[in-house]
Design an enzyme around this catalytic site. Structure first.
Site, PDB file in Angstrom:
ATOM      1  N   HIS A   7       0.805  -1.379  -0.105  1.00 17.61           N
ATOM      2  CA  HIS A   7      -0.176   0.030   0.033  1.00 17.61           C
ATOM      3  C   HIS A   7       0.792   1.348   0.046  1.00 17.61           C
ATOM      4  O   HIS A   7       2.091   1.141   0.380  1.00 17.61           O
ATOM      5  CB  HIS A   7      -1.141   0.123   0.981  1.00 17.61           C
ATOM      6  CG  HIS A   7      -0.269   0.170   2.520  1.00 17.61           C
ATOM      7  ND1 HIS A   7      -0.325  -0.979   3.330  1.00 17.61           N
ATOM      8  CD2 HIS A   7       0.015   1.206   3.400  1.00 17.61           C
ATOM      9  CE1 HIS A   7       0.376  -0.820   4.683  1.00 17.61           C
ATOM     10  NE2 HIS A   7       0.391   0.775   4.604  1.00 17.61           N
ATOM     11  N   HIS A  84       3.784   7.122   3.687  1.00 15.74           N
ATOM     12  CA  HIS A  84       4.730   6.189   3.629  1.00 15.74           C
ATOM     13  C   HIS A  84       4.323   5.170   2.478  1.00 15.74           C
ATOM     14  O   HIS A  84       3.297   5.331   2.056  1.00 15.74           O
ATOM     15  CB  HIS A  84       4.887   5.412   5.051  1.00 15.74           C
ATOM     16  CG  HIS A  84       3.520   4.616   5.228  1.00 15.74           C
ATOM     17  ND1 HIS A  84       2.423   5.345   5.973  1.00 15.74           N
ATOM     18  CD2 HIS A  84       2.977   3.436   5.034  1.00 15.74           C
ATOM     19  CE1 HIS A  84       1.402   4.601   6.237  1.00 15.74           C
ATOM     20  NE2 HIS A  84       1.674   3.292   5.696  1.00 15.74           N
TER      21      HIS A  84
END
Ligand code: V0V
Ligand code: CO
Length: 162
Positions: A7, A84
Site C-alpha cells: 500500500h 509512507h
C-alpha cells in the site's frame, strides 16, 4: 523477499472526505476502516483493483486520532500527502533483519499489529533516502469484522490475504 507494493499511506485531515474523493474519482471501494490507538490513526484501506500476480494493492488513508502520533506531527509540518510506502513480504521479521544488515534501522524492535490483521514494522526514513518504509505481512482476513466490501470482494480479499 519483498514481493509487491502492498500500500501507499496517505495522510489526510478528513478521512471520510478523502475516501469519498478516491471512491468518486477512481471508482475504488473502502474495504475496511479501523482505528489504532497504538499508531494514533484512524485508517481506511481502499483496494486498487486486482493484480495478475495473485496479490492486491491498496491505498491507505490515515487520519490522526489525536495530537500526539506520528501522522498528526507529519500533517502539521507537511500538510496532506504521501506519508509512507509499504512493501509486502511473507516474513516481516526476516525482511526487517535483512534491511538491518544493510544498516537500515527499524522503528520497532518487533513487528506490531497493522491494518486488517497484518503484522508490520517500519524502516526509518533517514536511512531510506527520505521515505518512511513499511514492511507488512498479511495474516489472514484479519479485518473481516470491519469489511465493508460486497461479499464477492470480501471473499477475494480473504483469498488474497490468506
Ligand atoms: C518523519 N520524517 C519523515 C516522516 N516522518 N520523513 C519522511 N516520511 C515521513 N513520514 C522525518 C522528519 O522530517 C524529520 O526529518 C525526521 O524524520 C524526524 O522526524 P520527527 O518529526 O522528529 O519524527 P519522529 O522521529 O518522532 O518520528 C519519525 C518516525 C515516526 C519515522 C520514527 O513517524 C514513526 O514512528 N513512524 C512509524 C509509525 C507510523 O508512521 N504510524 C502511522 C501509520 P528532519 O527534519 O530531522 O530532517 S500506521 C500504518 O501504516 C498501519 C497501521 C498499517 O499500514 O497497517
Ligand atoms: Co501503512
Amino acid at each position: 523477499m519483498l514481493t509487491r507494493i502492498d500500500h501507499i499511506g496517505i495522510a489526510c485531515f478528513d478521512l471520510d472526505a478523502t475516501a469519498e474523493f478516491y471512491c468518486r474519482t477512481y471508482g475504488f471501494t473502502v474495504a475496511s476502516i479501523e482505528s489504532s490507538q497504538e499508531m494514533g490513526v484512524r485508517e481506511a484501506m481502499l483496494r486498487v483493483g486486482g493484480t495478475d500476480d495473485g496479490g492486491a494493492s491498496w491505498i491507505q488513508l490515515l487520519e490522526p486520532l489525536g495530537e500526539g502520533g506520528p501522522v498528526a506531527g507529519w500533517l502539521a509540518r507537511n500538510g496532506e500527502g504521501v506519508h509512507h510506502i509499504a512493501f509486502g513480504t511473507a516474513d516481516v521479521e526476516a525482511a526487517t533483519a535483512a534491511a538491518g544488515e544493510h544498516g537500515v534501522r527499524s522503528v520497532y524492535p518487533e513487528p506490531r499489529p497493522g491494518s486488517r490483521g497484518s503484522r508490520i514494522n517500519f524502516l526509518h526514513p533517514k536511512d531510506c533516502h527520505g521515505v518512511l518504509t513499511e514492511l507488512v505481512t498479511a495474516t489472514g482476513a484479519g479485518g473481516a469484522a470491519t469489511l465493508r466490501a460486497d461479499p464477492d470482494q470480501a471473499a477475494d480479499q480473504r483469498a488474497v490475504r490468506a
